[in-house]
Scaffold this motif. Structure first.
Motif, PDB file in Angstrom:
ATOM      1  N   GLU A 161       0.823  -1.211   0.000  1.00 55.90           N
ATOM      2  CA  GLU A 161       0.000   0.000   0.000  1.00 55.90           C
ATOM      3  C   GLU A 161       0.851   1.253   0.000  1.00 55.90           C
ATOM      4  O   GLU A 161       1.895   1.323   0.650  1.00 55.90           O
ATOM      5  CB  GLU A 161      -0.916   0.035   1.225  1.00 55.90           C
ATOM      6  CG  GLU A 161      -2.196  -0.702   1.032  1.00 55.90           C
ATOM      7  CD  GLU A 161      -3.257  -0.320   2.064  1.00 55.90           C
ATOM      8  OE1 GLU A 161      -2.932   0.341   3.073  1.00 55.90           O
ATOM      9  OE2 GLU A 161      -4.408  -0.707   1.852  1.00 55.90           O
ATOM     10  N   SER A 179      -9.720   1.811  -7.109  1.00 58.30           N
ATOM     11  CA  SER A 179      -8.540   0.971  -6.886  1.00 58.30           C
ATOM     12  C   SER A 179      -7.416   1.448  -7.796  1.00 58.30           C
ATOM     13  O   SER A 179      -7.537   1.386  -9.017  1.00 58.30           O
ATOM     14  CB  SER A 179      -8.852  -0.490  -7.208  1.00 58.30           C
ATOM     15  OG  SER A 179      -9.855  -0.969  -6.350  1.00 58.30           O
ATOM     16  N   TYR A 184      -3.537   1.365  -3.805  1.00 61.25           N
ATOM     17  CA  TYR A 184      -4.395   1.707  -2.682  1.00 61.25           C
ATOM     18  C   TYR A 184      -5.847   1.570  -3.133  1.00 61.25           C
ATOM     19  O   TYR A 184      -6.169   1.848  -4.290  1.00 61.25           O
ATOM     20  CB  TYR A 184      -4.135   3.150  -2.217  1.00 61.25           C
ATOM     21  CG  TYR A 184      -4.763   3.471  -0.890  1.00 61.25           C
ATOM     22  CD1 TYR A 184      -4.107   3.162   0.295  1.00 61.25           C
ATOM     23  CD2 TYR A 184      -6.017   4.052  -0.810  1.00 61.25           C
ATOM     24  CE1 TYR A 184      -4.686   3.434   1.515  1.00 61.25           C
ATOM     25  CE2 TYR A 184      -6.608   4.340   0.408  1.00 61.25           C
ATOM     26  CZ  TYR A 184      -5.933   4.024   1.569  1.00 61.25           C
ATOM     27  OH  TYR A 184      -6.516   4.296   2.790  1.00 61.25           O
TER      28      TYR A 184
END
Length: 107
Positions: A6, A57, A69
């Motif tokens: 992430e 997304s 993320y």
């Protein structure tokens, strides 16, 4: 492909929109994403990312790793997929999310 790493996410609500700024975490900046200019990967980011009414997304496959993320939209709310835009920049990826109705997004 490995699990997704992430990116950092910063949320700012402004006039019915949320601006989400994605940036590299320190270990990414010093390691596998060192010197990576997101704008140079514009086509890859746009091809691999998705915008639906309930989730944005962002995905960047890079050197066998996956970075990105997910911005989840709260249950019962939606966003305008035609006006929501993902914009890769030099050191960050900006997402302009246009909300339908009043609600707050946060990471």
């Amino acid at each position: 492909m490995a699990a997704m790493s992430e990116l950092n996410a910063d949320f700012e609500d402004v006039n019915g929109e949320t601006i989400v700024t994605l940036s590299k975490k320190k270990e990414q900046k010093d390691g596998p994403l060192k010197g990576v200019n997101f704008i140079n990967h514009n086509d890859t980011i746009r091809t691999n990312s998705t915008i639906t009414t309930t989730c944005v997304s962002v995905r960047l496959p890079f050197n066998g790793e996956l970075y990105g993320y997910d911005v989840e939209i709260p249950n019962g709310h939606q966003i305008d997929v035609n006006q929501t835009v993902i914009t890769p920049m030099r050191d960050e990826i900006r997402i302009r999310i246009v909300k339908i109705g009043q609600f707050t997004l946060h990471g």
